[in-house]
Design an enzyme around this catalytic site. Structure first.
Site, PDB file in Angstrom:
ATOM      1  N   ASN A  66       0.848  -1.192   0.000  1.00  0.00           N
ATOM      2  CA  ASN A  66       0.000   0.000   0.000  1.00  0.00           C
ATOM      3  C   ASN A  66       0.883   1.241   0.000  1.00  0.00           C
ATOM      4  O   ASN A  66       2.110   1.135   0.016  1.00  0.00           O
ATOM      5  CB  ASN A  66      -0.961  -0.020   1.197  1.00  0.00           C
ATOM      6  CG  ASN A  66      -0.214  -0.083   2.501  1.00  0.00           C
ATOM      7  OD1 ASN A  66       0.563   0.810   2.828  1.00  0.00           O
ATOM      8  ND2 ASN A  66      -0.415  -1.147   3.263  1.00  0.00           N
ATOM      9  N   PRO A  68      -3.692 -11.522  10.491  1.00  0.00           N
ATOM     10  CA  PRO A  68      -4.040 -11.276  11.891  1.00  0.00           C
ATOM     11  C   PRO A  68      -4.175  -9.775  12.118  1.00  0.00           C
ATOM     12  O   PRO A  68      -3.436  -8.981  11.514  1.00  0.00           O
ATOM     13  CB  PRO A  68      -2.830 -11.821  12.653  1.00  0.00           C
ATOM     14  CG  PRO A  68      -1.706 -11.852  11.662  1.00  0.00           C
ATOM     15  CD  PRO A  68      -2.336 -12.058  10.322  1.00  0.00           C
ATOM     16  N   ASP A  69      -5.108  -9.366  12.971  1.00  0.00           N
ATOM     17  CA  ASP A  69      -5.224  -7.949  13.316  1.00  0.00           C
ATOM     18  C   ASP A  69      -4.359  -7.702  14.553  1.00  0.00           C
ATOM     19  O   ASP A  69      -4.692  -8.120  15.662  1.00  0.00           O
ATOM     20  CB  ASP A  69      -6.690  -7.583  13.589  1.00  0.00           C
ATOM     21  CG  ASP A  69      -6.860  -6.071  13.715  1.00  0.00           C
ATOM     22  OD1 ASP A  69      -6.011  -5.422  14.355  1.00  0.00           O
ATOM     23  OD2 ASP A  69      -7.833  -5.536  13.159  1.00  0.00           O
ATOM     24  N   ILE A  70      -3.222  -7.041  14.333  1.00  0.00           N
ATOM     25  CA  ILE A  70      -2.218  -6.897  15.399  1.00  0.00           C
ATOM     26  C   ILE A  70      -2.754  -5.994  16.501  1.00  0.00           C
ATOM     27  O   ILE A  70      -2.653  -6.304  17.697  1.00  0.00           O
ATOM     28  CB  ILE A  70      -0.908  -6.332  14.809  1.00  0.00           C
ATOM     29  CG1 ILE A  70      -0.461  -7.230  13.641  1.00  0.00           C
ATOM     30  CG2 ILE A  70       0.172  -6.253  15.878  1.00  0.00           C
ATOM     31  CD1 ILE A  70       0.609  -6.619  12.779  1.00  0.00           C
ATOM     32  N   LYS A  97     -12.010  -2.792  18.047  1.00  0.00           N
ATOM     33  CA  LYS A  97     -10.663  -3.339  18.254  1.00  0.00           C
ATOM     34  C   LYS A  97     -10.305  -3.411  19.736  1.00  0.00           C
ATOM     35  O   LYS A  97      -9.436  -4.176  20.122  1.00  0.00           O
ATOM     36  CB  LYS A  97      -9.640  -2.486  17.509  1.00  0.00           C
ATOM     37  CG  LYS A  97      -9.933  -2.401  16.007  1.00  0.00           C
ATOM     38  CD  LYS A  97      -8.681  -2.554  15.195  1.00  0.00           C
ATOM     39  CE  LYS A  97      -8.989  -2.373  13.712  1.00  0.00           C
ATOM     40  NZ  LYS A  97      -7.897  -2.861  12.873  1.00  0.00           N
ATOM     41  N   LYS A 132       8.488 -18.138  -9.366  1.00  0.00           N
ATOM     42  CA  LYS A 132       7.847 -17.039 -10.090  1.00  0.00           C
ATOM     43  C   LYS A 132       6.713 -17.575 -10.974  1.00  0.00           C
ATOM     44  O   LYS A 132       6.918 -18.544 -11.712  1.00  0.00           O
ATOM     45  CB  LYS A 132       8.903 -16.315 -10.930  1.00  0.00           C
ATOM     46  CG  LYS A 132       8.360 -15.073 -11.566  1.00  0.00           C
ATOM     47  CD  LYS A 132       9.378 -14.399 -12.450  1.00  0.00           C
ATOM     48  CE  LYS A 132       8.680 -13.348 -13.296  1.00  0.00           C
ATOM     49  NZ  LYS A 132       9.489 -12.935 -14.432  1.00  0.00           N
TER      50      LYS A 132
HETATM   51  N1  CTP Z   1      -4.039  -2.896  12.077  1.00  0.00           N
HETATM   52  C1  CTP Z   1      -3.311  -3.945  12.590  1.00  0.00           C
HETATM   53  N2  CTP Z   1      -3.337  -5.148  11.957  1.00  0.00           N
HETATM   54  C2  CTP Z   1      -4.066  -5.341  10.858  1.00  0.00           C
HETATM   55  C3  CTP Z   1      -4.821  -4.260  10.322  1.00  0.00           C
HETATM   56  C4  CTP Z   1      -4.784  -3.043  10.962  1.00  0.00           C
HETATM   57  O1  CTP Z   1      -2.633  -3.780  13.598  1.00  0.00           O
HETATM   58  N3  CTP Z   1      -4.080  -6.517  10.259  1.00  0.00           N
HETATM   59  C5  CTP Z   1      -4.039  -1.620  12.802  1.00  0.00           C
HETATM   60  C6  CTP Z   1      -3.373  -0.472  12.105  1.00  0.00           C
HETATM   61  O2  CTP Z   1      -2.001  -0.376  12.468  1.00  0.00           O
HETATM   62  C7  CTP Z   1      -4.175   0.699  12.631  1.00  0.00           C
HETATM   63  C8  CTP Z   1      -5.537   0.136  12.857  1.00  0.00           C
HETATM   64  O3  CTP Z   1      -5.385  -1.267  12.939  1.00  0.00           O
HETATM   65  O4  CTP Z   1      -3.695   1.127  13.882  1.00  0.00           O
HETATM   66  C9  CTP Z   1      -6.584   0.448  11.847  1.00  0.00           C
HETATM   67  O5  CTP Z   1      -6.227   0.086  10.583  1.00  0.00           O
HETATM   68  P1  CTP Z   1      -7.247   0.271   9.356  1.00  0.00           P
HETATM   69  O6  CTP Z   1      -6.617  -0.282   8.132  1.00  0.00           O
HETATM   70  O7  CTP Z   1      -7.742   1.673   9.310  1.00  0.00           O
HETATM   71  O8  CTP Z   1      -8.446  -0.591   9.857  1.00  0.00           O
HETATM   72  P2  CTP Z   1      -8.967  -1.994   9.432  1.00  0.00           P
HETATM   73  O9  CTP Z   1      -9.045  -2.850  10.626  1.00  0.00           O
HETATM   74  O10 CTP Z   1      -8.184  -2.534   8.301  1.00  0.00           O
HETATM   75  O11 CTP Z   1     -10.441  -1.649   8.993  1.00  0.00           O
HETATM   76  P3  CTP Z   1     -11.007  -1.164   7.577  1.00  0.00           P
HETATM   77  O12 CTP Z   1      -9.925  -1.460   6.558  1.00  0.00           O
HETATM   78  O13 CTP Z   1     -12.246  -1.954   7.406  1.00  0.00           O
HETATM   79  O14 CTP Z   1     -11.261   0.303   7.737  1.00  0.00           O
END
Ligand code: CTP
Length: 397
Positions: free
Chosen positions: A208, A303-305, A341, A286
């Site tokens: 990104n 995983p959502d950290i 979260k 590749k």
């Molecule tokens: N984050 C994280 N791990 C992930 C995704 C997000 O730790 N896999 C953390 C980011 O560092 C940030 C927060 O979550 O602090 C929000 O990230 P954002 O991309 O805005 O939120 P998403 O959970 O991805 O929600 P959405 O894309 O639906 O807005």
């Protein structure tokens, strides 16, 4: 002022060693105690007598000096200071430090110490620009070592370019910064930053637009206020901050692992733009372009950290700060995100392309806490970082 601060000054072997004599004088003028260590190569440039006369203390030279060991062993010597300063830090000394070598007094002290270290590199421009030295500098920065200089200019060897040691007063200023006590002194803070790269195959990845600028600025601001900062970063463009421990990762899974290894911390700031999905089964080789065939890809959720750390039942940081990058209904979405979260604060920002925030130098954020939403005026990312660090210091008390 540096009144009663103890500086262990390691003088390496380079022509810039003569400036270290002036450095000792400047430090003494400011009330610091200087314990000098002279390497063998350093003795070729300045004499032990001039060093010890200016410092007003004995000069340490040998690793296996029986008298020295009886008075103060090298381990104790390495830990008795508030700060270790290496000036000049030669390419050789930096290579030893970066590789954990300990074959003389200076390198042994540097390996045995748990005291903060500041180095002032000095060397020929080609040596400074050599990939091996570049590698060593970035490793040392990653180990939390502060670096001052080098400056650009004419060199003793007749060449021109970066490699001249910083001037004594510049080194004094860096020492003052390194020793400054701040409201976050003694606090350990984690910051995640940058994008993540999720591999498709060995040469392609999903990423990104995050530059890592805001996360880097936050790490720097927290360190300036005295925090012991661990900076876990994806492959970001922004230069790595000084004086913090840097952990480099590529993927979200690696970032989670690195974060878990860093805990416990007092506060954690999750500024990274973590990829929400990865390719479910990335190819080991590749993927070839096969006559008109378009590959299809399956994704798996990363995983959502932030959520993982926010919802820890044991060892949760006292303060967990998340970011919300939104393009629509910024405050409503970010408020919901805070609850979903489980973090304490959300720093929300509008990353619609017309704002120029993603990849730009400014930010307009809204801080969302349990007390509601507080919109800050648009300002530089450094200023946002400073304001946030001030709030974090107040929250940790
Ligand atoms: N984050 C994280 N791990 C992930 C995704 C997000 O730790 N896999 C953390 C980011 O560092 C940030 C927060 O979550 O602090 C929000 O990230 P954002 O991309 O805005 O939120 P998403 O959970 O991805 O929600 P959405 O894309 O639906 O807005």
């Amino acid at each position: 002022m540096l009144t009663d601060k103890r500086i262990l000054l390691i003088i390496g072997g380079g022509i810039a060693a003569f400036k270290s004599l002036d450095l000792i004088r400047r430090l003494r003028e400011r009330g610091a105690w200087v314990t000098p260590v002279l390497t063998r190569a350093g003795e070729e440039f300045v004499t032990p007598l001039s060093v010890s006369s200016l410092a007003g203390e004995k000069v340490y030279r040998d690793l296996f000096d029986l008298t020295d060991e009886a008075e103060m062993g090298h381990i104790q010597l390495s830990r008795s200071a508030d700060l270790i300063v290496v000036a000049p830090a030669t390419a050789d000394l930096m290579a030893k430090m970066a590789n954990g070598m300990a074959n003389d007094l200076a390198s042994t002290l540097l390996l045995a110490t748990d005291t903060p270290v500041l180095i002032a590199p000095a060397m020929n421009v080609r040596m400074w620009e050599h990939p091996a030295t570049r590698r060593n500098v970035s490793r040392l920065r990653g180990d939390g070592i502060s670096v001052v200089g080098p400056n650009e200019g004419d060199m003793a060897c007749g060449e021109f370019g970066p490699g001249r040691m910083s001037e004594p007063l510049e080194i004094v200023a860096a020492i003052e910064t390194a020793l400054a006590e701040g409201p976050l002194t003694g606090r350990r803070v984690l910051v995640t930053s940058g994008p993540t790269h999720e591999p498709i195959d060995p040469v392609r990845y999903i990423a990104n637009r995050s530059s890592g600028a805001q996360g880097t600025a936050i790490a720097r601001a927290l360190a300036v206020m005295g925090a012991d900062v661990v900076f876990v970063t994806g492959p970001a463009d922004a230069e790595r901050p000084e004086g913090v421990h840097v952990v480099e990762v590529q993927t979200a899974a690696e970032m989670l692992q690195a974060v878990q290894a860093v805990l416990p911390v007092d506060a954690a700031v999750f500024a990274a733009a973590v990829a929400d999905w990865r390719v479910a089964s990335a190819s080991d080789s590749k993927i070839k372009k096969d006559k008109g065939q378009i590959p299809s890809m399956e994704f798996a959720e990363n995983p959502d950290i932030l959520a993982t750390v926010s919802q820890m039942t044991e060892g949760r940081p006292r303060l967990v700060v998340g970011f919300a990058a939104e393009t629509d209904d910024v405050i409503a979405n970010a408020t919901a995100k805070r609850l979903r979260k489980g973090c304490d604060w959300i720093v929300a920002n509008d990353v619609s392309p017309e704002t120029g925030i993603m990849g730009g130098s400014e930010n307009a954020v809204t801080l969302i806490t349990e007390d509601g939403a507080e919109s800050w005026p648009r300002m530089g990312k450094d200023e946002v970082a400073h304001q946030l660090a001030v709030r974090i210091a107040a929250a940790l008390g």
